[in-house]
Design an enzyme around this catalytic site. Structure first.
Site, PDB file in Angstrom:
ATOM      1  N   SER A 143       0.841  -1.200   0.000  1.00 35.11           N
ATOM      2  CA  SER A 143       0.000   0.000   0.000  1.00 35.11           C
ATOM      3  C   SER A 143       0.870   1.241   0.000  1.00 35.11           C
ATOM      4  CB  SER A 143      -0.896   0.018   1.248  1.00 35.11           C
ATOM      5  OG  SER A 143      -1.531   1.282   1.368  1.00 35.11           O
ATOM      6  N   TYR A 155      -2.156  -0.876  10.170  1.00 32.72           N
ATOM      7  CA  TYR A 155      -2.288  -1.319   8.770  1.00 32.72           C
ATOM      8  C   TYR A 155      -1.034  -0.955   7.985  1.00 32.72           C
ATOM      9  CZ  TYR A 155      -3.841  -1.328   3.898  1.00 32.72           C
ATOM     10  OH  TYR A 155      -3.927  -1.537   2.541  1.00 32.72           O
TER      11      TYR A 155
END
Ligand code: NAP
Length: 253
Positions: A143, A155
């Site tokens: 990401s 995350y």
């Protein structure tokens, strides 16, 4: 003949979103695709159905990741369906989106996030390599949250681990001609990205931060995966490839 004619591919989390787009695209390129998913039989069936309608080959593989025995279940199904054929392309895409902000994250949600986003890909790779053909491809979905600061700290940490895994693994398996890369999308519109529209203009503001002036679509990410899976990307390994439309490149002045 297409780029992946005769090849096999496993795409984790391919029942929807980016994973579905990747599975569809790899099938268009000629691969026989294992469509992995966690729980949504109907959505996985839809992915397989779309591939078959377009003349491609695919089968669904259910295995909840992040629970004991997860990788055993996945590979029992995969080994059975491949019936002795090697695996050519592994795309580790399945992931949990967020455990929330620093204040919201509990030890339990933190552990669950790392179990699904980090531990599962690690052990999937460990199991996949012996059945992978020389010259194969490992592509891990990371990401852009590893470069741009976002509130979802845990995350972002999981995706940082994915980047580190990809680089070291590229070194480890390079002598077999296997390439390993991470692909880091920016905000991408999927069925589960409702959160972007949750506050009135968040979607617009995120899109405006892109050099290309819009948010990503799953097919934008799938195109990059198709390239990395192809022979054209044979000299590209150990990289983190941002596929973001130029997200937060710098101030717009
Ligand atoms: P998504 O729409 O939420 O889809 C997630 C997929 O993973 C589904 O197929 C789901 O299957 C599967 N999955 C989730 N948890 C699982 C578990 N515990 N066990 C087995 N399967 C599980 O995700 P997405 O937005 O397309 O994101 C795909 C990848 O891109 C992820 O790695 C994500 O971190 C990354 N990414 C996404 C964005 C974005 O804006 N969308 C941005 C940057 C990076 P079931 O529903 O059947 O459980």
């Amino acid at each position: 003949m297409t780029a992946l004619t005769g090849k096999t591919a496993l795409v984790t989390g391919a029942s929807r979103g980016i994973g579905r787009a990747i599975a569809l695209r790899l099938a268009v390129e000629g691969a026989s695709v294992a469509v992995h998913y966690g729980s949504d039989d109907q959505a996985a069936g839809k992915t397989v159905g779309e591939i078959e309608e377009a003349g491609g080959r695919a089968f669904a593989l259910r295995a909840e990741l992040g629970v004991p025995g997860d990788v055993d279940v996945l590979f029992a199904g995969l080994t059975d369906r491949l019936a002795g054929r090697p695996l050519d392309v592994l795309v580790n895409n399945a992931a949990l989106a967020s455990a929330g902000s620093l204040a919201e994250t509990t030890p339990e949600t933190f552990d669950r996030l790392f179990a699904v986003n980090v531990k599962a890909p690690f052990f999937i790779i460990q199991r996949a390599l012996p059945m992978m053909a020389d010259g194969g491809r490992v592509i891990n979905i990371s990401s852009a949250a590893t470069r741009v600061a976002l509130p979802e700290l845990a995350y972002a940490m999981t995706k940082g681990a994915v980047n580190a895994l990809s680089r070291s693994l590229a070194q480890e398996v390079g002598s077999r001609g296997i390439t390993v890369n991470a692909v880091a999308p920016g905000p991408t519109l999927t069925e589960s990205s409702d959160w972007m529209g949750a506050t009135s203009d968040l979607e617009g503001r995120l899109g405006a931060a892109n050099a290309l002036d819009r948010l990503g679509q799953p097919a934008d990410i799938a195109s990059a995966i198709a390239f990395l899976a192809s022979d054209d990307a044979r000299w590209l390994t150990g990289e983190v490839l941002e596929v973001t439309g130029g997200w937060f490149l710098g101030p717009r002045i």
